[in-house]
Design a protein around this motif. Structure first.
Motif, PDB file in Angstrom:
ATOM      1  N   SER A 243      28.458  41.381  38.079  1.00  0.00           N
ATOM      2  CA  SER A 243      28.895  40.028  37.548  1.00  0.00           C
ATOM      3  C   SER A 243      30.084  40.448  36.803  1.00  0.00           C
ATOM      4  N   ILE A 244      30.060  41.677  36.089  1.00  0.00           N
ATOM      5  CA  ILE A 244      31.021  41.896  35.413  1.00  0.00           C
ATOM      6  C   ILE A 244      32.179  42.568  36.221  1.00  0.00           C
ATOM      7  N   LEU A 245      32.230  43.273  37.265  1.00  0.00           N
ATOM      8  CA  LEU A 245      33.131  43.909  38.073  1.00  0.00           C
ATOM      9  C   LEU A 245      33.849  42.447  38.611  1.00  0.00           C
ATOM     10  N   LEU A 246      33.074  41.324  39.161  1.00  0.00           N
ATOM     11  CA  LEU A 246      33.514  40.289  39.508  1.00  0.00           C
ATOM     12  C   LEU A 246      34.487  39.437  38.714  1.00  0.00           C
ATOM     13  N   THR A 247      34.087  39.522  37.402  1.00  0.00           N
ATOM     14  CA  THR A 247      34.841  38.892  36.439  1.00  0.00           C
ATOM     15  C   THR A 247      36.209  39.770  35.996  1.00  0.00           C
ATOM     16  N   LEU A 248      36.055  40.927  36.161  1.00  0.00           N
ATOM     17  CA  LEU A 248      36.974  41.758  35.943  1.00  0.00           C
ATOM     18  C   LEU A 248      38.229  41.707  36.931  1.00  0.00           C
ATOM     19  N   ILE A 249      37.644  41.685  38.145  1.00  0.00           N
ATOM     20  CA  ILE A 249      38.558  41.668  39.311  1.00  0.00           C
ATOM     21  C   ILE A 249      39.240  40.198  39.402  1.00  0.00           C
ATOM     22  N   SER A 250      38.514  39.162  39.034  1.00  0.00           N
ATOM     23  CA  SER A 250      38.988  38.047  39.063  1.00  0.00           C
ATOM     24  C   SER A 250      40.146  37.985  37.950  1.00  0.00           C
ATOM     25  N   ARG A 251      40.098  38.598  37.075  1.00  0.00           N
ATOM     26  CA  ARG A 251      41.025  38.540  35.769  1.00  0.00           C
ATOM     27  C   ARG A 251      42.360  39.125  36.297  1.00  0.00           C
ATOM     28  N   MET A 252      42.193  40.431  36.543  1.00  0.00           N
ATOM     29  CA  MET A 252      43.359  41.162  37.111  1.00  0.00           C
ATOM     30  C   MET A 252      44.015  40.565  38.334  1.00  0.00           C
ATOM     31  N   GLN A 253      43.542  39.825  39.054  1.00  0.00           N
ATOM     32  CA  GLN A 253      44.200  39.310  40.286  1.00  0.00           C
ATOM     33  C   GLN A 253      44.498  37.951  40.046  1.00  0.00           C
ATOM     34  N   GLN A 254      44.545  37.239  39.088  1.00  0.00           N
ATOM     35  CA  GLN A 254      44.625  36.184  38.632  1.00  0.00           C
ATOM     36  C   GLN A 254      46.115  35.853  38.913  1.00  0.00           C
ATOM     37  N   LYS A 255      46.552  34.932  39.685  1.00  0.00           N
ATOM     38  CA  LYS A 255      47.982  34.639  39.991  1.00  0.00           C
ATOM     39  C   LYS A 255      48.205  32.958  39.199  1.00  0.00           C
TER      40      LYS A 255
END
Ligand code: NAP
Length: 257
Positions: A243-255
């Motif tokens: 869950s932490i990794l998915l949140t992190l990736i989501s934030r980093m890739q937010q366009k």
């Protein structure tokens, strides 16, 4: 000879340079005929045999047949295959163009498998090698914001590891090259804007990635992760909750449009 897909730029062009330098004859595939010709000029100027050029769109149905026909016409038989062509798109599944998302599947998965199957007989006969370009993305539980791309690279890693085990008895090496962020045409094609934080991570140059790929393949490594940051990062991933990794990736890739 060595067949390299996606050789008109980025990691694939540097893989071509490294393989040529190490004495391999090459066949190069990509859509961009002009860029392939420039690279062939460059390689020929170093005293190596001019690579065979096969300008093809690998997402087109029938492209693998056209590729085999082009090689056959030149009496070229691949004993090393480098499946490098690939792309991703930034954005949510619900927002991205469906046809473009399916093109990721067509190129990163379907074409890679089809080309592998087509040339497996000659590679097995020669006790040859296959280098599949996956990504560090393959080690993540998912890639929200680039979901189809991450899933495609998880496929490439899984496919490569399974194939490597199956082909051990035939003395065929299969390696998955898993680069992290690498400056290339990838970012522009994916639609990265200045707000995409993935771009701010430590980068490894495409030449360093290509050299690591070549060395790892020749050494028979199953997974090749170029760059210390990527090596350490991927080793630590299993210790983090998904869950932490998915949140992190989501934030980093937010366009943010
Ligand atoms: N750059 C990164 O941060 C990164 C990280 C991890 C993994 N990777 C992987 O590394 C591989 C190479 O990417 P790159 O970073 O070098 O990106 P790139 O500079 O965009 O190169 C992609 C290559 O694939 C070719 N290609 C794209 N669509 C094609 C099609 N439909 N048919 C045939 N060839 C096609 C491109 O040539 P044409 O446009 O001329 O067809 C180009 O030669 C990809 O599999 C990518 O997923 C990249």
């Amino acid at each position: 000879m060595t067949l390299i897909t996606g050789a008109s730029g980025g990691i694939g062009a540097d893989l071509a340079r490294v393989f040529a330098r190490e004495g391999h004859d090459l066949a190069l595939v990509a859509r961009g005929a002009d860029k392939l010709a420039l690279l062939a000029d460059e390689i020929e100027a170093t005293g190596r045999r001019r690579p065979l050029l096969l300008p093809l769109d690998l997402t087109s149905p029938g492209s693998t047949g056209a590729l085999a026909a082009g090689l056959g016409a030149a009496n070229a038989v691949p004993d090393i295959l480098v499946n490098n062509a690939g792309f991703g798109l930034i954005g949510d599944v619900a927002q991205l163009n469906p046809a473009e998302q399916l093109a990721i599947v067509d190129l990163n998965i379907r074409s890679l498998v089809e080309i592998t199957l087509r040339f497996l007989p000659s590679i097995r006969a020669a006790r040859g090698k296959i280098l599949n370009v996956a990504s560090i993305a393959a080690f993540f539980p998912g890639g929200p914001g680039m979901t189809v791309y991450y899933a495609s690279k998880a496929f490439v890693l899984s496919y490569s590891l399974g194939l490597a085990q199956e082909l051990r008895k035939d003395s065929v090496v299969v390696s998955a090259l898993c680069p992290g962020a690498t400056p290339s045409g990838f970012q522009e094609r994916a639609g990265f804007g200045p707000e995409v934080m993935l771009d701010k991570l430590p980068m490894t140059s495409s030449m360093v990635v290509a050299q690591a790929g070549y060395r790892g393949l020749m050494a028979g490594k199953r997974e090749i992760i170029p760059g210390a940051f990527n090596k350490i990062g991927s080793a630590l991933l299993p210790f983090f909750p998904k869950s932490i990794l998915l949140t992190l990736i989501s934030r980093m890739q937010q366009k943010r449009l």
